[in-house]
Design a protein around this motif. Sequence first.
Motif, PDB file in Angstrom:
ATOM      1  N   LEU A 268      39.099  12.695  38.554  1.00  0.00           N
ATOM      2  CA  LEU A 268      38.053  13.497  39.184  1.00  0.00           C
ATOM      3  C   LEU A 268      37.818  14.783  38.396  1.00  0.00           C
ATOM      4  O   LEU A 268      36.665  15.196  38.193  1.00  0.00           O
ATOM      5  CB  LEU A 268      38.430  13.811  40.637  1.00  0.00           C
ATOM      6  CG  LEU A 268      37.405  14.624  41.431  1.00  0.00           C
ATOM      7  CD1 LEU A 268      36.044  13.944  41.451  1.00  0.00           C
ATOM      8  CD2 LEU A 268      37.916  14.854  42.842  1.00  0.00           C
ATOM      9  N   ASN A 269      38.895  15.410  37.929  1.00  0.00           N
ATOM     10  CA  ASN A 269      38.738  16.645  37.146  1.00  0.00           C
ATOM     11  C   ASN A 269      37.933  16.407  35.879  1.00  0.00           C
ATOM     12  O   ASN A 269      37.088  17.232  35.512  1.00  0.00           O
ATOM     13  CB  ASN A 269      40.099  17.250  36.793  1.00  0.00           C
ATOM     14  CG  ASN A 269      40.731  17.961  37.962  1.00  0.00           C
ATOM     15  OD1 ASN A 269      40.049  18.342  38.907  1.00  0.00           O
ATOM     16  ND2 ASN A 269      42.036  18.141  37.907  1.00  0.00           N
ATOM     17  N   LEU A 270      38.174  15.286  35.209  1.00  0.00           N
ATOM     18  CA  LEU A 270      37.416  14.975  34.004  1.00  0.00           C
ATOM     19  C   LEU A 270      35.956  14.688  34.356  1.00  0.00           C
ATOM     20  O   LEU A 270      35.049  15.142  33.658  1.00  0.00           O
ATOM     21  CB  LEU A 270      38.043  13.789  33.259  1.00  0.00           C
ATOM     22  CG  LEU A 270      37.337  13.344  31.978  1.00  0.00           C
ATOM     23  CD1 LEU A 270      37.088  14.512  31.026  1.00  0.00           C
ATOM     24  CD2 LEU A 270      38.131  12.244  31.296  1.00  0.00           C
ATOM     25  N   CYS A 271      35.725  13.976  35.443  1.00  0.00           N
ATOM     26  CA  CYS A 271      34.353  13.713  35.897  1.00  0.00           C
ATOM     27  C   CYS A 271      33.604  15.029  36.132  1.00  0.00           C
ATOM     28  O   CYS A 271      32.451  15.182  35.706  1.00  0.00           O
ATOM     29  CB  CYS A 271      34.342  12.898  37.183  1.00  0.00           C
ATOM     30  SG  CYS A 271      34.869  11.192  36.995  1.00  0.00           S
ATOM     31  N   ILE A 272      34.263  15.971  36.789  1.00  0.00           N
ATOM     32  CA  ILE A 272      33.641  17.267  37.076  1.00  0.00           C
ATOM     33  C   ILE A 272      33.341  18.015  35.778  1.00  0.00           C
ATOM     34  O   ILE A 272      32.253  18.586  35.616  1.00  0.00           O
ATOM     35  CB  ILE A 272      34.535  18.101  38.018  1.00  0.00           C
ATOM     36  CG1 ILE A 272      34.549  17.457  39.407  1.00  0.00           C
ATOM     37  CG2 ILE A 272      34.063  19.558  38.093  1.00  0.00           C
ATOM     38  CD1 ILE A 272      35.600  18.008  40.349  1.00  0.00           C
ATOM     39  N   SER A 273      34.261  17.997  34.836  1.00  0.00           N
ATOM     40  CA  SER A 273      34.039  18.658  33.544  1.00  0.00           C
ATOM     41  C   SER A 273      32.853  18.050  32.806  1.00  0.00           C
ATOM     42  O   SER A 273      32.038  18.774  32.227  1.00  0.00           O
ATOM     43  CB  SER A 273      35.290  18.559  32.663  1.00  0.00           C
ATOM     44  OG  SER A 273      36.354  19.270  33.228  1.00  0.00           O
ATOM     45  N   ILE A 274      32.761  16.731  32.824  1.00  0.00           N
ATOM     46  CA  ILE A 274      31.647  16.046  32.172  1.00  0.00           C
ATOM     47  C   ILE A 274      30.330  16.427  32.852  1.00  0.00           C
ATOM     48  O   ILE A 274      29.332  16.719  32.183  1.00  0.00           O
ATOM     49  CB  ILE A 274      31.862  14.515  32.182  1.00  0.00           C
ATOM     50  CG1 ILE A 274      33.015  14.141  31.248  1.00  0.00           C
ATOM     51  CG2 ILE A 274      30.577  13.783  31.790  1.00  0.00           C
ATOM     52  CD1 ILE A 274      33.502  12.706  31.385  1.00  0.00           C
ATOM     53  N   CYS A 275      30.321  16.446  34.180  1.00  0.00           N
ATOM     54  CA  CYS A 275      29.117  16.824  34.924  1.00  0.00           C
ATOM     55  C   CYS A 275      28.668  18.238  34.565  1.00  0.00           C
ATOM     56  O   CYS A 275      27.480  18.480  34.345  1.00  0.00           O
ATOM     57  CB  CYS A 275      29.346  16.708  36.420  1.00  0.00           C
ATOM     58  SG  CYS A 275      29.442  15.012  37.000  1.00  0.00           S
ATOM     59  N   LYS A 276      29.609  19.174  34.511  1.00  0.00           N
ATOM     60  CA  LYS A 276      29.267  20.555  34.159  1.00  0.00           C
ATOM     61  C   LYS A 276      28.697  20.621  32.746  1.00  0.00           C
ATOM     62  O   LYS A 276      27.698  21.310  32.508  1.00  0.00           O
ATOM     63  CB  LYS A 276      30.493  21.457  34.279  1.00  0.00           C
ATOM     64  CG  LYS A 276      30.869  21.759  35.716  1.00  0.00           C
ATOM     65  CD  LYS A 276      32.091  22.666  35.781  1.00  0.00           C
ATOM     66  CE  LYS A 276      32.470  22.954  37.220  1.00  0.00           C
ATOM     67  NZ  LYS A 276      33.697  23.779  37.310  1.00  0.00           N
ATOM     68  N   ALA A 277      29.310  19.902  31.818  1.00  0.00           N
ATOM     69  CA  ALA A 277      28.852  19.920  30.426  1.00  0.00           C
ATOM     70  C   ALA A 277      27.453  19.337  30.275  1.00  0.00           C
ATOM     71  O   ALA A 277      26.680  19.766  29.420  1.00  0.00           O
ATOM     72  CB  ALA A 277      29.839  19.153  29.543  1.00  0.00           C
ATOM     73  N   LEU A 278      27.125  18.377  31.127  1.00  0.00           N
ATOM     74  CA  LEU A 278      25.826  17.700  31.030  1.00  0.00           C
ATOM     75  C   LEU A 278      24.818  18.213  32.064  1.00  0.00           C
ATOM     76  O   LEU A 278      23.713  17.673  32.170  1.00  0.00           O
ATOM     77  CB  LEU A 278      26.022  16.187  31.191  1.00  0.00           C
ATOM     78  CG  LEU A 278      26.890  15.518  30.120  1.00  0.00           C
ATOM     79  CD1 LEU A 278      27.067  14.042  30.426  1.00  0.00           C
ATOM     80  CD2 LEU A 278      26.289  15.710  28.726  1.00  0.00           C
ATOM     81  N   SER A 279      25.195  19.234  32.827  1.00  0.00           N
ATOM     82  CA  SER A 279      24.324  19.808  33.872  1.00  0.00           C
ATOM     83  C   SER A 279      23.851  18.750  34.866  1.00  0.00           C
ATOM     84  O   SER A 279      22.673  18.679  35.218  1.00  0.00           O
ATOM     85  CB  SER A 279      23.117  20.509  33.243  1.00  0.00           C
ATOM     86  OG  SER A 279      23.524  21.511  32.348  1.00  0.00           O
ATOM     87  N   LYS A 280      24.791  17.928  35.309  1.00  0.00           N
ATOM     88  CA  LYS A 280      24.501  16.874  36.285  1.00  0.00           C
ATOM     89  C   LYS A 280      25.506  16.957  37.428  1.00  0.00           C
ATOM     90  O   LYS A 280      26.529  17.620  37.311  1.00  0.00           O
ATOM     91  CB  LYS A 280      24.603  15.484  35.630  1.00  0.00           C
ATOM     92  CG  LYS A 280      23.625  15.233  34.494  1.00  0.00           C
ATOM     93  CD  LYS A 280      22.228  15.034  35.002  1.00  0.00           C
ATOM     94  CE  LYS A 280      21.280  14.684  33.860  1.00  0.00           C
ATOM     95  NZ  LYS A 280      19.920  14.512  34.336  1.00  0.00           N
TER      96      LYS A 280
END
Length: 64
Positions: free
Chosen positions: A43-55
Amino acid sequence: MKNIKMKMARVEKDLSQEELAKIVGVSRQTIGLIESGKYNPTLNLCISICKALSKTLNDLFWED
């Protein structure tokens, strides 16, 4: 299941797998495996990816 939504969001941001990997602190291979559906990220990696991609999590990781 392949994560086409994540790949599309990455391409829209004009980021390579390598660039996204550096932003979120994982290897390029990890990003490739997530996109190909062969790795289930934390989940932490998913959140980091979302923040990086503005999604949002729903945008990238929720199956329709």
